[in-house]
Design an enzyme around this catalytic site. Structure first.
Site, mmCIF file in Angstrom:
data_model
loop_
_atom_site.group_PDB
_atom_site.id
_atom_site.type_symbol
_atom_site.label_atom_id
_atom_site.label_comp_id
_atom_site.label_asym_id
_atom_site.label_seq_id
_atom_site.Cartn_x
_atom_site.Cartn_y
_atom_site.Cartn_z
ATOM 1 N N ASP A 167 0.707 -1.062 -0.017
ATOM 2 C CA ASP A 167 0.011 0.024 0.074
ATOM 3 C C ASP A 167 0.946 1.074 -0.068
ATOM 4 O O ASP A 167 1.744 1.196 0.618
ATOM 5 C CB ASP A 167 -0.757 -0.044 1.190
ATOM 6 C CG ASP A 167 -1.595 0.996 1.334
ATOM 7 O OD1 ASP A 167 -2.597 1.224 0.479
ATOM 8 O OD2 ASP A 167 -2.017 1.871 2.213
ATOM 9 N N GLU A 225 1.802 -0.376 -4.889
ATOM 10 C CA GLU A 225 0.768 0.666 -5.382
ATOM 11 C C GLU A 225 1.798 1.952 -5.375
ATOM 12 O O GLU A 225 2.353 2.322 -4.552
ATOM 13 C CB GLU A 225 -0.091 0.893 -4.191
ATOM 14 C CG GLU A 225 -1.206 1.865 -4.726
ATOM 15 C CD GLU A 225 -2.119 2.197 -3.608
ATOM 16 O OE1 GLU A 225 -3.117 2.694 -3.679
ATOM 17 O OE2 GLU A 225 -1.817 2.503 -2.178
#
Lengths: 103, 712
Positions: B354, B391
């Protein structure tokens, strides 16, 4: 300390171990006393209300020891909650479940 | 015969007695708790603490059982370690008190009144049952626990699926089966997900990507809904413990068996040929900024774990209050330990990081050209075959899609793929050229890294669902309690004429077709496709594009959708099977010379701004050939087809404009075309053709379909 008791009996040519109470880290080691080499072994859990993480491991180790000694081991009388925990954690897959027990 | 118990060690005896417990100095490595004969070894790092105390609790009790200060000579370097004998791991909870300076400007925030969670805690208690109200007054609310790590893995092996063959399915452990319609015995749990493996098999995906499953507190959310009811932190991007699986996702969490339950899930997924990727959140922790709670890292060694401003405040590149100091040598070790642990102990196949751009920032926030953490993860022996997915952006504007330091190993969520395909599908002008690069694995971004560096997706948990993408022009996040201010505004969505649900059959037909178009483009693109769970049955969040706080039917997978929308499910299922059947669609590397482009006339692509039609023919090994025509125009196009390779004829695999069941033909049953050289591509439709050798008994000939559609 939780309460745990165990008694051995025979039904036909099978040894029956009736376990009573909770199987946890305090009581799990006692399980290994039930094993009789050869023949059949029925572990009656109908009076067991809780099996902890250590208890599940002890049952699985017992099962493996039984197999090494050519003892056919089955469990029976698994209470709903105990069965649920065994199923959710994958332990149930290893055991032969005998439906019904004749005392 | 006398057998010496191999577990006996010559050092398994106490040397000291502290607070009534027999202890000795422990092995300082590994960190966390390790089981040793007769006892447990505790090891914790703090560079700037003056002293450290181990605090023991009997499970669930308010007051500590004992507090054992580490003797000075139990410290090696910055590591405090101690073996304590006679402890029962099953009933034990523990934590640490670290004493040291409180001098925020210098970065120190020690507070010996706090009991701290072990950063390496294998289990954390306190949030055993999802949604049970927390007791905020309890001393030491989240507690570290030891774990019995043995598990009956049997012959479990990682499926080892090559990256280019993956079809990833992104889902949420709780949301997948929490809906009352799921029909599983333990809704919303690891065990519930395990019961749904047959569904995943039927759909055909071979990888699940689980949104965060590291322990977090679902009550960590200051917002309320419009009626003043507190909202939860449903998604869980607020980690409490990086080594502990979330107990509230386990049906057996109340018994502390979440690790066994999660492992049972992984094992069963592997047996079904499905890999497991975890969404991991190393960019920040649940401790927030200087006003947040002290749970673990802040109290143990604030200056090590966090990026701090010169004034001692927290940099906020994550948008959540703090930022993990990922390239600090100690934090690198921590992250590496953590990932190795999940691979070795839980048999995890890959990780999606993330806000991964934070992972290449230095301690002062500067992006590093050669970030040591990313290099270390890329070359680590235990992680060698792991999928590593970034990401590749963060919440402070660092956008690295196409430029994330990859070391030949890292893939990326390709945000540009998402944006381009969305804009093409809604009919924007000037997109066809970029679409071409996106559907062949974005060589402009990943030259030298291969198409497998590109995780292609149209939707993900963050943003609209596919159904909402074709049903809403604007986000509708009022339920999140921030006056619709949260969530992204640039969605590239189109509602097909009406905002939100409608009974207009024309609009609904167009929406269904647009969803099929998105799936058809996604599942025939090179790179690695990722599907958002529920999109295969048209799940809606009623226009909410940021459901992080919606632990309810807005987020949960509604299992009745499969019955009410079997057409979309069937279409997606057959397209996934089609992808698996055709290597021409998924070469690992960019196949420049195996691709030909077409417009209305074969071999003459129209790259002009007003072009909304593009067709591509792709050649793979063993004569595999697939032709995909994508028409985002509101007009039909009578197109000339390229010549199929010698000995093959074009057969129809899918036409999103055709009424079901003619919209997709199961792999191997594709009928040959009625007019072999041409195909009438309907407005806003996608057509997939496959080259097959004519069979002796050809199936029924297929005609192209046309149906009226509204103009935008």
């Amino acid at each position: 300390m939780s309460s745990f008791e165990m008694s051995l009996g025979r039904v036909g040519d099978a040894t029956t171990a009736i376990l009573v109470g909770e199987i946890d880290s305090g009581s799990a080691h006692q399980l290994f006393a039930v094993l009789v080499p050869g023949g059949q072994m029925l572990i009656d859990l109908s009076s067991v209300s809780y099996v902890s993480s250590s208890g599940l491991r002890a049952l699985l180790l017992l099962h493996r020891q039984a197999r090494e000694q050519d003892t056919r081991m089955a469990i029976t009388g698994v209470a709903d909650e105990v069965r649920f925990v065994m199923a959710a954690t994958g332990f149930l897959d290893f055991f032969e479940i005998a439906e019904g027990v004749h005392r | 015969m006398t057998v010496i118990d191999s577990r006996t060690r010559i050092d398994s005896h106490p040397t000291h007695r502290i607070a009534g417990y027999e202890v000795r100095t422990g092995r300082p490595y590994p960190f966390g708790v390790t089981s040793v004969p007769g006892g447990l070894t505790f090891s914790v790092y703090s560079d700037r603490a003056r002293s450290m105390t181990l605090v023991l609790f009997e499970r669930g009790k308010d007051e500590p059982l004992a507090e054992l200060e580490f003797p000075a000579d139990f410290r090696v370097g910055s590591v405090f370690s101690m073996t304590v004998f006679g402890l029962d791991p099953e009933t034990l909870e523990y934590g640490f008190r670290a004493d040291g300076p409180f001098d925020p400007v210098r970065g120190d925030r020690f507070d010996a009144s706090q009991i701290l969670v072990d950063p390496h805690a294998r289990l954390i208690s306190g949030r055993e049952v999802w949604g049970s109200p927390p007791n905020r007054d309890r001393i030491y609310p989240y507690r570290s626990r030891p774990l019995l790590e043995d598990f009956h893995w049997g012959d479990d092996r990682p499926p080892g699926i090559p990256m280019e063959e993956l079809v990833i399915y992104e889902t949420h452990v709780r949301g997948f089966t929490r809906h009352p319609s799921s029909g599983v015995s333990a809704p919303g749990t690891y065990a519930g997900l395990r019961e749904k493996i047959p569904y995943l098999r039927e759909l055909g995906v071979n990888c699940v990507e689980l949104m965060p499953i590291f322990e977090f507190d679902e009550f960590d959310n200051p917002h309320t809904d419009s009626e003043g009811n507190p909202l939860r932190n449903y998604w869980g991007y607020n980690t409490l413990g990086f080594f502990a699986p979330k107990a509230g996702y386990a049906a057996t969490g109340k018994y502390g068996m979440q690790a066994d339950e999660f492992k049972a899930l992984v094992k069963e997924l592997h047996r079904a040929g499905i890999e497991v990727i975890l969404d991991v959140v190393f960019n920040h922790t649940a401790e927030g900024n200087e006003n947040g709670p002290t749970i673990s890292f802040r109290g143990l060694d604030n200056t090590t774990y966090y990026m701090l401003t010169p004034e001692g405040y927290y940099y906020n590149f994550s948008g959540t209050g703090n930022t993990m100091n990922c390239n600090h040598p100690v934090v690198r070790g921590f992250i590496l330990d953590c990932l190795r642990y999940w691979v070795a102990e839980y048999h995890i196949d890959g990780f999606r990081f993330d806000l991964a751009a934070i992972l290449d920032r230095a301690g002062d926030g500067t992006p590093l050209p050669n970030p040591p953490l990313l290099e270390q993860l890329a070359y680590d022996p235990l992680l060698r075959n792991c999928k590593l997915i970034a990401e590749a952006w963060d919440a402070a504007g660092l956008y690295e899609v196409g430029s994330f330091p990859s070391y030949g190993r890292w893939s990326e969520w390709n945000g540009k793929y998402r944006d381009t395909v969305r804009r093409f599908l809604k009919g924007d002008s000037g997109v066809v050229g970029e679409l071409a690069t996106r559907v062949i694995g974005s060589p402009d971004l990943y030259d030298g890294r291969g198409a497998i560096a590109s995780i292609n997706f149209v939707t993900a948990h963050d943003g609209f669902t596919l159904n909402d993408l074709v049903s809403y022009n604007d986000k509708h996040n009022e339920a999140n309690g921030e006056g619709n201010a949260d969530g992204a505004n640039d969605n590239n969505s189109w509602n097909c004429g009406v905002e939100g649900p409608t009974t207009d059959p024309g609009v609904n037909a167009l929406r269904l077709r647009q969803m099929k178009n998105a799936m058809a483009v996604l599942l025939t693109s090179q790179g690695v496709p990722m599907i958002l769970s529920g999109d295969e049955v048209g799940r809606t969040q009623l226009g909410n594009n940021n459901t992080y706080c919606q632990d309810n039917e807005l987020s949960w997978f509604d299992w009745t959708l499969g019955e009410s929308n079997p057409e979309l499910f069937r279409f997606v299922r057959h397209l996934i099977a089609f992808r698996h059947a055709h290597p021409a669609l998924r070469p690992a590397w960019h196949p420049y010379d195996a691709v030909t482009w077409h417009g209305v006339r074969a071999g003459e692509p129209d790259w002009s701004a007003e072009s909304r039609f593009l067709a591509v023919t792709r050649h793979g090994p063993d004569g595999d050939v697939v032709h995909v025509a994508m028409n985002a125009h509101w007009e039909a196009h009578d197109t000339q087809l390229p010549q199929p390779p010698p000995g093959l004829e074009w057969c129809l695999a899918a036409d999103t404009a055709a009424p079901a069941p003619h919209d997709v033909h199961p792999a191997g049953t594709e009928p040959p075309l009625t007019h072999p050289g041409r195909y009438l591509v309907a407005p806003r439709s996608t057509v997939i053709l496959v080259g097959r050798a004519p069979s002796d008994q050809p199936p029924e000939k297929e005609s192209p379909w046309l149906s009226p559609l509204p103009s935008p």
